[in-house]
Design an enzyme around this catalytic site. Structure first.
Site, mmCIF file in Angstrom:
data_model
loop_
_atom_site.group_PDB
_atom_site.id
_atom_site.type_symbol
_atom_site.label_atom_id
_atom_site.label_comp_id
_atom_site.label_asym_id
_atom_site.label_seq_id
_atom_site.Cartn_x
_atom_site.Cartn_y
_atom_site.Cartn_z
ATOM 1 N N TYR A 140 0.819 -1.215 0.000
ATOM 2 C CA TYR A 140 0.000 0.000 0.000
ATOM 3 C C TYR A 140 0.858 1.273 0.000
ATOM 4 O O TYR A 140 0.360 2.361 -0.251
ATOM 5 C CB TYR A 140 -0.950 0.028 1.206
ATOM 6 N N LYS A 187 3.231 -15.460 1.633
ATOM 7 C CA LYS A 187 3.126 -16.168 0.350
ATOM 8 C C LYS A 187 4.548 -16.472 -0.106
ATOM 9 O O LYS A 187 4.987 -16.119 -1.210
ATOM 10 C CB LYS A 187 2.357 -15.277 -0.645
ATOM 11 N N ASP A 219 -3.245 -18.196 0.967
ATOM 12 C CA ASP A 219 -4.407 -18.837 0.339
ATOM 13 C C ASP A 219 -4.957 -19.934 1.244
ATOM 14 O O ASP A 219 -6.170 -20.061 1.440
ATOM 15 C CB ASP A 219 -4.060 -19.358 -1.062
ATOM 16 N N ASP A 243 -5.341 -6.991 5.614
ATOM 17 C CA ASP A 243 -6.545 -6.257 5.244
ATOM 18 C C ASP A 243 -7.665 -7.249 4.926
ATOM 19 O O ASP A 243 -8.800 -7.146 5.413
ATOM 20 C CB ASP A 243 -6.215 -5.389 4.014
ATOM 21 N N ASP A 247 -10.892 -8.939 7.706
ATOM 22 C CA ASP A 247 -12.316 -8.836 7.373
ATOM 23 C C ASP A 247 -12.982 -10.213 7.400
ATOM 24 O O ASP A 247 -14.094 -10.364 7.915
ATOM 25 C CB ASP A 247 -12.509 -8.203 5.989
#
Ligand code: NAD
Length: 351
Positions: A140, A187, A219, A243, A247
């Site tokens: 980001y 990852k 994943d 992020d 959620d």
């Protein structure tokens, strides 16, 4: 004495923060500690008075206190302002100015609401874990970034100190929770930056040999969180992965009105519900104050090192819910609903 700056903000912000302040006063009275709560303007409420969403005075107050309690900011009235003047820009600024590099979001299922989840109650019942999301680095913020007609690009980059400090925070939290397991999510099978993340997390882990550390690919983690959320105690991950995963984790537990958060830096900390200012129900005494009250519990645990007080607040929420009291967002169709002030009073009574 604990010095708290409260910034109620806009919409339902003042209603839910009032509930949280009642809870702070109740635990302070019960335990006999002194609390100074200083209220400041932020967001639209500040814009209307000063023509500025975040004044130097509010920022200075946030720098000079032990913890900040924030309601929510924004609303239709300020949506058409230029980007730099919008409430979202003020939120980013306050987090940046206070150096809040870690975002903590718990996924805690209250027994009384175990049926409110979209997942089966036997899967979610007893879930209680914390997600540590790196907040000020990663893709980001990485340079270079941009796009043209034929190409778009971003850069995922982490400096050693950025990974070290959030890993350390997560391990310390796990230690305070009784040496529970930490799962670092990356990852590393595809991304070099993730391989680096993993290496640094393992180096920091050497200082916490009593804590179990597991690595998981992002994943797989997305799948495992909905398959068997009880396997997690503490998750630590980068900005982008956090992020998304925070959620997913939050929604295991039901309503937006139930979800607290903490943003932590080396010198400052800010506590806020994850929901927004809910203009559709603002001023109607309908909002669920539990997310903000649970943010206060996080404040007592993280900023004041009083986990037993945090537990009392969580237990009071649980005990109030067990009586069947429900604000509209967590009520079943046709069920009687309570107001913000009634829910707050029910929780305060149990403290
Ligand atoms: P929102 O979270 O405000 O509301 C989404 C829905 O959830 C609404 O139907 C609302 O009534 C409901 N809801 C939210 N909190 C609730 C609570 N405590 N009790 C009961 N119901 C609740 O999101 P939105 O509608 O996308 O945004 C509204 C405004 O809030 C916008 O101006 C947005 O920019 C701002 N916002 C601020 C923050 C923040 O201050 N951190 C975060 C998100 C959105």
């Amino acid at each position: 004495m604990y010095k708290i700056v409260s910034i109620p903000g806009d919409g339902i912000g003042p209603e839910v923060v009032a509930g949280a302040v009642d809870v702070i006063n109740a635990v302070a009275k019960k335990h006999g500690f002194e609390v100074l709560i200083e209220e400041h303007l932020f967001g639209g409420a500040s814009y209307e008075v000063h023509g500025n969403m975040l004044t130097d005075e509010t920022l200075e107050a946030c720098r000079n206190c032990d913890a900040v309690l924030l309601g929510a900011v924004g609303g239709p009235k300020w949506e058409s302002l230029p980007h730099a003047e919008k409430p979202e820009a003020a939120l980013l600024k306050i987090r940046k100015e206070l150096g809040l590099f870690a975002n903590l979001r718990p996924a805690k299922v209250y027994e009384a609401l175990v049926d409110a989840s979209t997942l089966k109650s036997e899967v979610v019942g007893g879930t209680d874990f914390m997600v540590f999301r790196e907040l000020t680095g990663g893709i980001y913020f990485g340079q270079p970034r941009g796009y043209d007609e034929n190409r778009g690009w971003n850069t995922m980059v982490y400096e050693r100190y950025e990974v070290e400090r959030i890993a350390r925070l997560a391990f310390e939290y796990a230690r305070n929770r009784g040496n529970v397991k930490v799962t670092s999510i990356d990852k590393a099978n595809v991304l070099e930056v993730s391989q680096f993340w993993r290496n640094v997390v393992h180096e920091v882990h050497k200082d916490f040999p009593e804590i179990e550390l597991a690595d998981m690919y992002v994943d797989n983690a997305a799948m495992q969180i909905v398959r068997n959320p009880k396997q997690f105690d503490v998750i630590v991950t980068s900005n982008l992965f956090g992020d998304i995963l925070s959620d997913i984790s939050g929604m295991i537990t039901g309503s937006l009105g139930m979800l607290p958060s903490a943003s932590i830096g080396s010198d400052h900390a800010l506590y806020e519900p994850i929901h927004g200012s809910a203009p559709d129900i603002a001023g109607q005494n309908k909002a669920n104050p539990i997310a903000t009250i649970a943010s206060v519990a996080m404040m007592f645990e993280n900023s004041f090192a009083l986990p037993e007080v945090a537990k009392e607040i969580y237990d009071a929420i649980e005990a109030a819910l067990a009586t069947g009291i429900r604000t509209a967002d967590i009520a079943k169709p046709g069920e009687k609903t309570a107001s913000t002030t009634e829910m707050t009073a029910a929780i305060v009574a149990r403290i």
